[in-house]
Design a protein around this motif. Structure first.
Motif, PDB file in Angstrom:
ATOM      1  N   UNK A  22       0.804  -1.219   0.000  1.00 21.57           N
ATOM      2  CA  UNK A  22       0.000   0.000   0.000  1.00 21.57           C
ATOM      3  C   UNK A  22       0.839   1.272   0.000  1.00 21.57           C
ATOM      4  N   UNK A  23       2.061   1.196   0.448  1.00 20.76           N
ATOM      5  CA  UNK A  23       2.876   2.408   0.522  1.00 20.76           C
ATOM      6  C   UNK A  23       2.384   3.399   1.558  1.00 20.76           C
ATOM      7  N   UNK A  24       1.410   3.014   2.337  1.00 21.69           N
ATOM      8  CA  UNK A  24       0.887   3.890   3.386  1.00 21.69           C
ATOM      9  C   UNK A  24      -0.362   4.651   3.012  1.00 21.69           C
ATOM     10  N   UNK A  25      -0.763   4.615   1.745  1.00 24.18           N
ATOM     11  CA  UNK A  25      -1.863   5.463   1.299  1.00 24.18           C
ATOM     12  C   UNK A  25      -3.190   5.184   1.970  1.00 24.18           C
ATOM     13  N   UNK A  26      -3.590   3.919   2.004  1.00 26.35           N
ATOM     14  CA  UNK A  26      -4.887   3.581   2.576  1.00 26.35           C
ATOM     15  C   UNK A  26      -4.961   3.915   4.059  1.00 26.35           C
ATOM     16  N   UNK A  27      -3.849   3.741   4.760  1.00 25.34           N
ATOM     17  CA  UNK A  27      -3.824   4.058   6.186  1.00 25.34           C
ATOM     18  C   UNK A  27      -3.678   5.559   6.404  1.00 25.34           C
ATOM     19  N   UNK A  28      -2.800   6.190   5.612  1.00 29.28           N
ATOM     20  CA  UNK A  28      -2.479   7.598   5.847  1.00 29.28           C
ATOM     21  C   UNK A  28      -3.649   8.530   5.584  1.00 29.28           C
ATOM     22  N   UNK A  29      -4.442   8.276   4.560  1.00 26.17           N
ATOM     23  CA  UNK A  29      -5.523   9.214   4.231  1.00 26.17           C
ATOM     24  C   UNK A  29      -6.515   9.374   5.381  1.00 26.17           C
ATOM     25  N   UNK A  30      -7.148   8.295   5.880  1.00 24.35           N
ATOM     26  CA  UNK A  30      -8.085   8.509   7.000  1.00 24.35           C
ATOM     27  C   UNK A  30      -7.420   9.046   8.255  1.00 24.35           C
ATOM     28  N   UNK A  31      -6.163   8.647   8.508  1.00 25.58           N
ATOM     29  CA  UNK A  31      -5.477   9.112   9.712  1.00 25.58           C
ATOM     30  C   UNK A  31      -5.219  10.616   9.647  1.00 25.58           C
ATOM     31  N   UNK A 106     -15.891   9.180  -3.146  1.00 23.39           N
ATOM     32  CA  UNK A 106     -15.254   8.440  -4.235  1.00 23.39           C
ATOM     33  C   UNK A 106     -14.208   7.477  -3.671  1.00 23.39           C
ATOM     34  N   UNK A 107     -13.475   7.928  -2.654  1.00 17.00           N
ATOM     35  CA  UNK A 107     -12.495   7.080  -1.977  1.00 17.00           C
ATOM     36  C   UNK A 107     -13.197   5.856  -1.392  1.00 17.00           C
ATOM     37  N   UNK A 108     -14.294   6.084  -0.670  1.00 15.63           N
ATOM     38  CA  UNK A 108     -15.025   4.986  -0.031  1.00 15.63           C
ATOM     39  C   UNK A 108     -15.580   4.026  -1.080  1.00 15.63           C
ATOM     40  N   UNK A 109     -16.225   4.575  -2.118  1.00 15.99           N
ATOM     41  CA  UNK A 109     -16.840   3.737  -3.143  1.00 15.99           C
ATOM     42  C   UNK A 109     -15.795   2.930  -3.902  1.00 15.99           C
ATOM     43  N   UNK A 110     -14.682   3.555  -4.212  1.00 14.58           N
ATOM     44  CA  UNK A 110     -13.612   2.900  -4.968  1.00 14.58           C
ATOM     45  C   UNK A 110     -13.084   1.679  -4.213  1.00 14.58           C
ATOM     46  N   UNK A 111     -12.818   1.857  -2.924  1.00 15.50           N
ATOM     47  CA  UNK A 111     -12.281   0.743  -2.139  1.00 15.50           C
ATOM     48  C   UNK A 111     -13.339  -0.330  -1.920  1.00 15.50           C
ATOM     49  N   UNK A 112     -14.569   0.085  -1.634  1.00 16.88           N
ATOM     50  CA  UNK A 112     -15.631  -0.890  -1.389  1.00 16.88           C
ATOM     51  C   UNK A 112     -15.916  -1.730  -2.633  1.00 16.88           C
ATOM     52  N   UNK A 113     -16.000  -1.092  -3.789  1.00 18.77           N
ATOM     53  CA  UNK A 113     -16.261  -1.829  -5.024  1.00 18.77           C
ATOM     54  C   UNK A 113     -15.101  -2.762  -5.375  1.00 18.77           C
ATOM     55  N   UNK A 114     -13.886  -2.301  -5.111  1.00 22.65           N
ATOM     56  CA  UNK A 114     -12.730  -3.160  -5.362  1.00 22.65           C
ATOM     57  C   UNK A 114     -12.759  -4.387  -4.464  1.00 22.65           C
ATOM     58  N   UNK A 156      -4.454   6.973  -2.957  1.00 20.75           N
ATOM     59  CA  UNK A 156      -4.331   5.579  -2.522  1.00 20.75           C
ATOM     60  C   UNK A 156      -3.100   4.882  -3.075  1.00 20.75           C
ATOM     61  N   UNK A 157      -2.367   5.488  -4.003  1.00 24.20           N
ATOM     62  CA  UNK A 157      -1.110   4.909  -4.442  1.00 24.20           C
ATOM     63  C   UNK A 157      -1.169   3.946  -5.603  1.00 24.20           C
ATOM     64  N   UNK A 158      -2.318   3.367  -5.893  1.00 17.02           N
ATOM     65  CA  UNK A 158      -2.439   2.499  -7.052  1.00 17.02           C
ATOM     66  C   UNK A 158      -2.331   1.023  -6.756  1.00 17.02           C
ATOM     67  N   UNK A 159      -1.882   0.647  -5.552  1.00 17.64           N
ATOM     68  CA  UNK A 159      -1.704  -0.776  -5.266  1.00 17.64           C
ATOM     69  C   UNK A 159      -3.022  -1.540  -5.285  1.00 17.64           C
ATOM     70  N   UNK A 160      -4.120  -0.842  -5.035  1.00 19.39           N
ATOM     71  CA  UNK A 160      -5.404  -1.531  -5.058  1.00 19.39           C
ATOM     72  C   UNK A 160      -5.750  -2.002  -6.469  1.00 19.39           C
ATOM     73  N   UNK A 161      -5.117  -1.422  -7.488  1.00 22.48           N
ATOM     74  CA  UNK A 161      -5.279  -1.907  -8.859  1.00 22.48           C
ATOM     75  C   UNK A 161      -4.158  -2.859  -9.249  1.00 22.48           C
ATOM     76  N   UNK A 162      -2.919  -2.494  -8.911  1.00 23.54           N
ATOM     77  CA  UNK A 162      -1.790  -3.279  -9.387  1.00 23.54           C
ATOM     78  C   UNK A 162      -1.664  -4.625  -8.682  1.00 23.54           C
ATOM     79  N   UNK A 163      -1.927  -4.682  -7.383  1.00 26.20           N
ATOM     80  CA  UNK A 163      -1.815  -5.956  -6.675  1.00 26.20           C
ATOM     81  C   UNK A 163      -2.804  -6.976  -7.223  1.00 26.20           C
ATOM     82  N   UNK A 164      -4.101  -6.663  -7.361  1.00 20.97           N
ATOM     83  CA  UNK A 164      -5.012  -7.652  -7.956  1.00 20.97           C
ATOM     84  C   UNK A 164      -4.626  -8.054  -9.371  1.00 20.97           C
ATOM     85  N   UNK A 165      -4.150  -7.104 -10.172  1.00 18.60           N
ATOM     86  CA  UNK A 165      -3.771  -7.434 -11.552  1.00 18.60           C
ATOM     87  C   UNK A 165      -2.614  -8.424 -11.584  1.00 18.60           C
TER      88      UNK A 165
END
Length: 268
Positions: A22-31, A106-114, A156-165
């Motif tokens: 994640x590079x910290x993105x998913x954790x860092x944004x809400x924090x 958009x952040x919430x929807x993007x992660x939830x749909x993923x 979010x850094x992009x890992x939510x797309x690249x890791x699944x791919x």
């Protein structure tokens, strides 16, 4: 949120960088949204920009300590990196003009749909290949610009797309998440440049000059998170935990759900 608390959360940021790419993105944004809640509607763009800076440092460090044989799996992806960077520039610039409520949801929807996609569509929770030596087939260069734009816009850094791919290309989780870090770096670097060059939002200026923002970046929060994250990255890269592949994939999916819920509960 004080320095000690941010450093403690930085420990989690470091763990997610190594274990999930994640590079910290998913954790860092809400924090950072919570840490800078006094900025009101300006908190989210500041959190997105600060997240990008955290990702640059943590992803660069994680990439530097990743074994070279793992990084060789990215051979042939030369065209992907500049397209990721170009998309990130556009996404970071667009995020400066987006309504805060739109960016948050958009952040919430993007992660939830993923998360739903990973749960319902085959190829993520279990792969056909466990060797991690196959070339990355699931991430064509043409996908670089949209991935970079969305990732930088949301922070979010992009890992939510690249890791699944890469997972669906046959890589085990330990390889897919390690390869996400150099790709995250390609997204986060231009996003940070755009954010540092920007003017602080009006809501931040209204609170007085003591906000300490550099452009849209909160260096205090970023520094505290990195002080906690970098030692964890160093330790986990030298002594990676042995996690069963399927459990690793399930944990990735679970963390996506937790972050989406945290942002949704914190939304106005």
């Amino acid at each position: 949120m004080d320095m000690v608390t941010l450093m403690a959360i930085g420990l989690l940021t470091g763990a997610t960088t190594v274990l999930f790419g994640f590079g910290g993105g998913f954790v860092a944004v809400p924090v950072v949204v919570w840490a800078d809640a006094a900025l009101g509607t300006a908190a989210l763009p500041v959190a997105t920009a600060t997240s990008a800076l955290v990702m640059v440092v943590s992803a660069a460090f994680a990439t530097a300590v990743t074994p070279r044989p793992v990084l060789l799996a990215l051979r042939g992806s030369g065209a992907l990196l500049p397209l990721l960077a170009a998309g990130a520039c556009a996404g970071a610039y667009a995020s400066r003009f987006a309504p805060p409520a739109l960016a948050r949801w958009a952040f919430v929807a993007y992660i939830a749909l993923t998360a739903l996609d990973l749960l319902l569509r085959p190829g993520f929770l279990r792969t056909a290949s466990g060797t991690g030596t196959a070339p990355v087939r699931g991430l064509p260069a043409a996908a670089g610009a949209p991935i970079g734009a969305v990732a930088a816009f949301l922070g979010v850094g992009g890992s939510v797309m690249t890791v699944p791919a890469m997972r669906r290309a046959g890589h085990p989780m330990k390889v897919a998440t390690a390869l996400a870090n150099p790709l995250t770096l390609a997204v986060a670097l231009p996003a940070v440049a755009v954010s540092l060059a920007a003017s602080p939002p009006p809501a931040a200026l209204a609170t007085g000059p003591g906000t300490g923002l550099v452009g849209l970046v909160d260096p205090y929060a970023a520094g505290a998170l990195l002080l906690g994250a970098l030692p964890v990255i160093a330790v986990l890269r030298r002594r990676p935990p042995r996690i069963p592949d399927r459990l690793h994939a399930c944990a990735y999916l679970g963390l996506l759900a937790v972050v989406a819920l945290a942002m949704a509960l914190g939304a106005p």
